[in-house]
Design a protein around this motif. Structure first.
Motif, PDB file in Angstrom:
ATOM      1  N   SER A  77      93.458 -52.247  39.405  1.00  0.00           N
ATOM      2  CA  SER A  77      92.836 -52.670  40.654  1.00  0.00           C
ATOM      3  C   SER A  77      91.669 -53.563  40.284  1.00  0.00           C
ATOM      4  CB  SER A  77      92.286 -51.467  41.424  1.00  0.00           C
ATOM      5  OG  SER A  77      93.316 -50.754  42.022  1.00  0.00           O
ATOM      6  N   PHE A  78      91.652 -54.765  40.840  1.00  0.00           N
ATOM      7  CA  PHE A  78      90.550 -55.652  40.501  1.00  0.00           C
ATOM      8  C   PHE A  78      90.184 -56.530  41.684  1.00  0.00           C
ATOM      9  CE2 PHE A  78      92.669 -59.770  40.071  1.00  0.00           C
ATOM     10  CZ  PHE A  78      94.003 -59.394  39.997  1.00  0.00           C
ATOM     11  N   ARG A  79      88.995 -57.097  41.591  1.00  0.00           N
ATOM     12  CA  ARG A  79      88.509 -57.953  42.648  1.00  0.00           C
ATOM     13  C   ARG A  79      88.381 -59.352  42.074  1.00  0.00           C
ATOM     14  NH1 ARG A  79      83.631 -59.851  44.244  1.00  0.00           N
ATOM     15  NH2 ARG A  79      83.268 -60.056  46.475  1.00  0.00           N
ATOM     16  N   ARG A  80      89.069 -60.296  42.695  1.00  0.00           N
ATOM     17  CA  ARG A  80      88.958 -61.679  42.234  1.00  0.00           C
ATOM     18  C   ARG A  80      87.584 -62.225  42.557  1.00  0.00           C
ATOM     19  NH1 ARG A  80      93.752 -65.887  43.367  1.00  0.00           N
ATOM     20  NH2 ARG A  80      92.346 -66.443  45.049  1.00  0.00           N
ATOM     21  N   ALA A  81      87.219 -63.261  41.840  1.00  0.00           N
ATOM     22  CA  ALA A  81      85.888 -63.831  42.049  1.00  0.00           C
ATOM     23  C   ALA A  81      85.677 -64.247  43.501  1.00  0.00           C
ATOM     24  CB  ALA A  81      85.691 -65.024  41.122  1.00  0.00           C
ATOM     25  N   ASP A  82      86.748 -64.649  44.184  1.00  0.00           N
ATOM     26  CA  ASP A  82      86.596 -65.071  45.583  1.00  0.00           C
ATOM     27  C   ASP A  82      86.709 -63.906  46.557  1.00  0.00           C
ATOM     28  OD1 ASP A  82      89.240 -64.487  45.437  1.00  0.00           O
ATOM     29  OD2 ASP A  82      89.977 -66.515  45.810  1.00  0.00           O
ATOM     30  N   GLY A  83      86.645 -62.660  46.033  1.00  0.00           N
ATOM     31  CA  GLY A  83      86.536 -61.502  46.915  1.00  0.00           C
ATOM     32  C   GLY A  83      87.840 -60.817  47.263  1.00  0.00           C
ATOM     33  N   ILE A  84      88.980 -61.398  46.880  1.00  0.00           N
ATOM     34  CA  ILE A  84      90.252 -60.768  47.222  1.00  0.00           C
ATOM     35  C   ILE A  84      90.529 -59.617  46.249  1.00  0.00           C
ATOM     36  CG2 ILE A  84      92.734 -61.111  47.467  1.00  0.00           C
ATOM     37  CD1 ILE A  84      92.218 -63.971  48.277  1.00  0.00           C
ATOM     38  N   VAL A  85      90.815 -58.423  46.799  1.00  0.00           N
ATOM     39  CA  VAL A  85      91.072 -57.254  45.966  1.00  0.00           C
ATOM     40  C   VAL A  85      92.583 -57.102  45.782  1.00  0.00           C
ATOM     41  CG1 VAL A  85      90.827 -54.762  45.781  1.00  0.00           C
ATOM     42  CG2 VAL A  85      88.955 -56.133  46.704  1.00  0.00           C
ATOM     43  N   LEU A  86      93.014 -57.021  44.528  1.00  0.00           N
ATOM     44  CA  LEU A  86      94.447 -56.999  44.222  1.00  0.00           C
ATOM     45  C   LEU A  86      94.774 -55.879  43.243  1.00  0.00           C
ATOM     46  CD1 LEU A  86      94.896 -60.836  43.559  1.00  0.00           C
ATOM     47  CD2 LEU A  86      95.658 -59.603  45.592  1.00  0.00           C
TER      48      LEU A  86
END
Ligand code: SF4
Ligand code: SF4
Lengths: 249, 395
Positions: free
Chosen positions: A129-138
């Protein structure tokens, strides 16, 4: 495999950012705008922290009984289901509310809120589970071990575990039995410069209850609306600073 | 005082009988796990509402009990009580065995158990789960060294020091296990300040009960009995631990009622939660706390039969307690919209249903079977069981 650093940039939005920055450049102090220009993304750049994708749900416009957003999401990501509602995946769901005192009725969609401080990311043992720099959690489907700790931790019940074999997956939405998934904010569309499928469907249905955009970009319609009206986060007490906001709740 | 000497358990009908039973239970667990992985988790009672089920109940029970099982060894070497020494080796072996059983269940329940190697190579250091992996592996390692110190006469003098390290490690380990729930900020059921101390006392109680039960079983196989004086000491100890757990359970519910104000959740567990209320009052409190407390603390119930009954009841009550905590805490809906009645296609606002399937029950029980099997293999190949109890020889 490492989706964190390799997602292509949003061409159209980048264009708008640059164009509007260019216009502003003529009107405003040059020094300020040059900074913005330097920060604007071009395609093939990794997701940038200068952006934060978000969603505004206008509850007053959302129609009870309409599930255009839900169907669009299911179609977009191939969430067919097996007629087993307890275990079938739901990335977005319609929730109907009745005020306990006034009996006022509301209807609204709930999906992953793309928290800035996501509990799912904090607890995930492998970092899947991670959060991309632009805020999208994937969720990185290659490193998810299916422990479901993130589902225990998510305050919004936004995640689904894949309980059985899947067929007919879409190439842009990798899914697999034994892993966890949730709303990706249609990251594949966003990276192409489009808005998420649910937003498009809601607009096509004529309700316009969903507004997508960049919270950090002052010229973006979403940021403008967030600045102009009162909106709220679900479970604001948890201070997760969600990227999905609700108006009229 | 005279030191008892130890021997390995010799082959006997009893040994093979118990081994066969434990083996069959373990095998059934493996079959259950295989079925779950093959078909997918939809064949269990687990769902997107109740994401952790009976396998987790057994796994948490075994892991918590593992750290408590080491207690007898700790008393002997850390607190220098030689009268506990005869059981020290066995209690360390049990700690390893129970932890193996619990971890096996946890791993086999994963959606992708084949990715165990991913879990071993990708760490998110913010995750308490990842830390627990280190704590568990480290625990096995330290207890292994501790056993070596106890086995090797030349190393005996270090056993107190290693024992102290193991003692501290296991306190951290239990706190870590409890913290798995402490980090679930959004779930009212786990939002409790006493969770960490509660887990520590639970571990003492569960671990001591299992040390007594499995210890007696091994002694019985070996054609001997635990020194009655030592059995009585453990009996009283277990009695106090049971009271300790009951006290913290009471504090937990009272804080939730009067401090954090989770009234609806409390009402659900304590009054109208159906099976969860029944398990709480009937099994956890009555069968698992009140009855064993009486049997363990009143002098008139000092016979072995009562002791076995009490320890068994503690184990049953413990499983009920973990069940109510983990499953009860999940079936109760998350509150996203205070002040509203909520309905959705995703079971918002309703109590979720959970009925464990045979496969997941088998997997959970399989963890127990594996723990017993590991113990039996251990006592067969190494000298774990005292021949002469130290207590008998004391002046
Ligand atoms: S809503 Fe849930 S799944 Fe989405 S980022 Fe927040 S905690 Fe994670
Ligand atoms: S289920 Fe997957 S994404 Fe969720 S916490 Fe476990 S490994 Fe991470």
């Amino acid at each position: 495999m490492d989706m964190k650093d390799s997602s292509p940039a949003s061409a159209r939005r980048t264009f708008f950012t640059q164009a509007s920055a260019g216009v502003a450049l003529l009107a405003l102090a040059p020094g300020v705008r040059l900074v913005d220009l330097a920060l604007a993304r071009v395609q093939d750049e990794p997701a940038s922290a200068t952006q934060r994708w978000g969603l505004l749900v206008d509850v007053d416009r959302c129609v009870s009984g309409c599930d255009a957003c839900v169907s669009a999401c299911d179609t977009e990501h191939g969430l067919d289901g097996n007629e087993r509602p307890q275990t079938d995946a739901q990335w977005i769901r319609k929730v109907d509310l009745v005020d306990n005192n006034t009996e006022h009725q509301l209807s609204l969609p709930v999906m992953c809120q793309h928290c800035e401080e996501p509990p799912c990311v904090d607890v995930c043992p492998t970092g899947a589970s991670f959060r991309r720099a632009d805020g999208i959690v994937l969720v990185d489907k290659h490193t998810c071990i299916g422990c479901r700790y993130c589902m225990m931790a998510c305050p919004y019940k936004a995640r689904s575990f894949i309980h059985e074999d899947l067929t007919g997956q879409k190439t842009h939405a990798p899914r697999g039995k034994g892993t966890v998934e949730s709303c990706t904010l249609c990251v594949h569309r966003v990276d192409r410069g489009e808005s998420p499928a649910c937003v498009e469907a809601c607009t096509d249905a004529g309700h316009e209850a969903l507004v997508f955009g960049d919270i950090n970009d002052r010229n973006d319609p979403l940021a403008t609306q967030l600045a102009e009206t009162t909106t709220r986060e679900l479970r604001a007490d948890l201070k997760l600073n969600t990227a999905v906001r609700y108006r009229g709740l | 005082m005279k030191i008892a000497y130890f021997q390995s358990v010799s082959s006997s009908r009893g040994y093979w009988l118990i081994s066969a039973i434990a083996g069959v239970v373990t095998l059934a667990g493996l079959l259950g796990a295989h079925h779950m992985e093959n078909a997918g988790h939809w064949v269990t009672g687990m769902s997107n509402q109740v994401v952790w089920g009976v396998p987790h109940v057994f796994a948490i029970f075994l892991i918590v009990a593992a750290s408590g099982a080491l207690n007898t060894a700790s008393i002997a070497s850390v607190f220098g009580r030689d009268d506990y020494k005869p059981l020290a080796r066995l209690s360390a072996l049990l700690a390893i065995a129970l932890l193996s059983g619990g971890l096996a269940v946890l791993v086999l329940d994963l959606g992708r158990p084949d990715r165990l190697i991913v879990a071993m190579t990708h760490y998110n250091f913010k995750s308490i789960f990842a830390w627990n992996i280190f704590l568990y592996i480290g625990f096995m390692f330290i207890v292994g060294i501790y056993l070596w110190m106890m086995f090797e006469p030349r190393m005996n003098r270090f056993s107190a020091r290693v024992g102290t390290a193991a003692f501290i490690w296991r306190l951290v380990l239990t706190t870590g296990t409890g913290s798995i729930f402490g980090f679930l900020v959004a779930r009212e059921a786990f939002d409790s300040a006493v969770m960490a101390p509660l887990f520590v006392v639970m571990s003492l109680s569960f671990g001591t009960a299992l040390t007594l039960l499995i210890g007696m079983l091994i002694f019985w196989i070996n054609g001997a009995a635990i020194d009655p004086a030592l059995a009585q000491k453990l009996r009283r100890l277990l009695g106090f631990f049971v009271i300790g757990v009951a006290y913290l359970v009471a504090v937990d519910h009272l804080t939730r009622l009067y401090v954090t104000g989770h009234h609806q959740l409390e009402r659900f567990i304590l009054v109208d939660g159906g099976i969860y209320t029944l398990l709480f009052w009937g099994v956890q409190i009555l069968l698992g706390t009140v009855v064993p407390a009486i049997l363990l603390l009143l002098p008139r119930f000092c016979q072995r039969g009562y002791l076995i009954t009490a320890a068994l009841l503690v184990v049953v009550g413990a499983l009920a307690q973990v069940y109510v905590l983990i499953i009860g805490g999940q079936v109760f809906p998350l509150e996203l919209f205070p002040g509203y009645s909520v309905t959705s296609t995703f079971y918002d606002g309703v109590i979720a249903h959970y009925t464990p399937s045979l496969a997941e029950l088998a997997l959970g029980m399989g963890g127990m079977g594996l723990a017993v099997l590991v113990t039996l293999i251990g006592v067969r190949i190494l000298p774990f069981v005292p021949v002469q109890m130290a207590g008998e020889n004391q002046d």
